[in-house]
Scaffold this motif. Structure first.
Motif, PDB file in Angstrom:
ATOM      1  N   ARG A  33       0.818  -1.209   0.000  1.00 60.37           N
ATOM      2  CA  ARG A  33       0.000   0.000   0.000  1.00 60.37           C
ATOM      3  C   ARG A  33       0.852   1.259   0.000  1.00 60.37           C
ATOM      4  O   ARG A  33       0.567   2.210  -0.745  1.00 60.37           O
ATOM      5  CB  ARG A  33      -0.921  -0.004   1.219  1.00 60.37           C
ATOM      6  N   HIS A  34       1.904   1.268   0.830  1.00 59.06           N
ATOM      7  CA  HIS A  34       2.697   2.493   0.904  1.00 59.06           C
ATOM      8  C   HIS A  34       3.427   2.756  -0.404  1.00 59.06           C
ATOM      9  O   HIS A  34       3.636   3.909  -0.771  1.00 59.06           O
ATOM     10  CB  HIS A  34       3.684   2.427   2.072  1.00 59.06           C
ATOM     11  N   ARG A  35       3.804   1.724  -1.145  1.00 55.00           N
ATOM     12  CA  ARG A  35       4.446   1.943  -2.443  1.00 55.00           C
ATOM     13  C   ARG A  35       3.453   2.512  -3.458  1.00 55.00           C
ATOM     14  O   ARG A  35       3.830   3.340  -4.305  1.00 55.00           O
ATOM     15  CB  ARG A  35       5.048   0.634  -2.958  1.00 55.00           C
ATOM     16  N   ARG A  36       2.218   2.060  -3.385  1.00 48.03           N
ATOM     17  CA  ARG A  36       1.194   2.624  -4.273  1.00 48.03           C
ATOM     18  C   ARG A  36       0.999   4.111  -3.974  1.00 48.03           C
ATOM     19  O   ARG A  36       0.871   4.922  -4.894  1.00 48.03           O
ATOM     20  CB  ARG A  36      -0.127   1.865  -4.112  1.00 48.03           C
ATOM     21  N   TRP A  37       0.952   4.456  -2.704  1.00 46.44           N
ATOM     22  CA  TRP A  37       0.774   5.857  -2.341  1.00 46.44           C
ATOM     23  C   TRP A  37       1.978   6.695  -2.759  1.00 46.44           C
ATOM     24  O   TRP A  37       1.831   7.835  -3.172  1.00 46.44           O
ATOM     25  CB  TRP A  37       0.535   5.976  -0.839  1.00 46.44           C
ATOM     26  N   TRP A  38       3.170   6.129  -2.640  1.00 45.31           N
ATOM     27  CA  TRP A  38       4.371   6.850  -3.077  1.00 45.31           C
ATOM     28  C   TRP A  38       4.312   7.156  -4.578  1.00 45.31           C
ATOM     29  O   TRP A  38       4.605   8.280  -5.009  1.00 45.31           O
ATOM     30  CB  TRP A  38       5.612   6.029  -2.763  1.00 45.31           C
ATOM     31  N   GLY A 122       1.978   7.811   2.620  1.00 43.96           N
ATOM     32  CA  GLY A 122       2.659   6.559   2.321  1.00 43.96           C
ATOM     33  C   GLY A 122       3.834   6.313   3.240  1.00 43.96           C
ATOM     34  O   GLY A 122       4.064   5.180   3.689  1.00 43.96           O
ATOM     35  N   TRP A 126       4.243   3.266   5.859  1.00 42.44           N
ATOM     36  CA  TRP A 126       5.452   2.423   5.863  1.00 42.44           C
ATOM     37  C   TRP A 126       6.063   2.339   7.259  1.00 42.44           C
ATOM     38  O   TRP A 126       6.422   1.261   7.724  1.00 42.44           O
ATOM     39  CB  TRP A 126       6.455   3.014   4.884  1.00 42.44           C
TER      40      TRP A 126
END
Length: 242
Positions: A33-38, A122, A126
């Motif tokens: 999820r955090h990579r998608r937000w990044w 994000g 993380w």
């Protein structure tokens, strides 16, 4: 007017292309999820920045950008203002002293700040999902510092930023009365606002006062805490030398 419509068309096409590319990448890689937000934050921020700068650098006829009422000469255009960072293009008319300038680049600025918010969210996600060796205080700081900064901005800074020129001048006058012994004396000659660092300035004949000086310091502290906590969490993920 044609140039203005062209910029909006380009923005819509870029948003559609970015959404398609993001959907393809998400289905194929299935990232966290955090990579998608990044990725969403970086793409949105870059697109908003480029779209906003186009008004200042790609177009050379501000009367077209500032709208039809300038062309009708009902409210003659006084001047335009271009800021590189944060990017902004402002139209100042003869009635801007009462109602404030117009901001044709509002859409791009919103995209830029939405991208920054996604990057921060994000990073907070993380940090919150790191394994147990990460200190609790560092994970808590990475989550709470952005929340505190957002609360401070919404409750203290944004209301002053949104005031009209007349209301802001009245606010400057009230501040001067409340701080009569320490405030600058003389007449109010103008007001000015900035985003980075946040500033709402009252310009007097013998000095300038920032109405959000304490809030700007608080936001700087929140940023420092956030960066330090993220660095502390990231240090645990770096490979250790043998």
């Amino acid at each position: 007017m044609f140039a203005w419509l062209l910029l909006w068309l380009v923005l819509i096409v870029q948003l559609a292309a970015g959404a398609f590319a993001y959907g393809f990448w998400k289905r194929r890689r299935r990232p966290a999820r955090h990579r998608r937000w990044w990725l969403l934050g970086a793409g949105t921020g870059v697109l908003g920045y480029a779209h906003t700068l186009a008004y200042g650098f790609a177009l050379t006829r501000p009367a077209e950008i500032c709208g039809q009422r300038t062309l009708d000469d009902d409210y003659p255009l006084i001047h335009t203002r271009v800021d590189v960072f944060p990017p902004a293009f402002e139209c100042h008319w003869t009635d801007s002293s009462a109602y404030g300038p117009s901001h044709p680049t509002a859409a791009g600025v919103w995209l830029l700040w939405c991208g920054a918010a996604l990057l921060v969210a994000g990073t907070a996600a993380w940090a919150a999902n790191l394994p147990s060796p990460a200190p609790r205080w560092a994970r808590a700081g990475a989550v709470l510092a952005p929340a505190a900064a957002a609360t401070l901005w919404v409750t203290r800074v944004a209301p002053l930023m949104g005031l009209s020129e007349t209301d802001l001048s009245n606010e400057c006058f009230r501040w001067q009365v409340a701080h009569l012994h320490s405030a600058p004396s003389g007449e109010i000659t103008g007001t000015d606002r900035g985003l980075l660092p946040p500033a709402v300035d009252c310009v007097f004949t013998d000095g300038t006062v920032n109405l959000v000086r304490a809030e700007a310091f608080g936001l700087s502290c929140c940023l420092a805490v956030f960066l330090f906590c993220c660095f502390r969490c990231a240090a645990l993920r770096l490979p250790r030398s043998p």
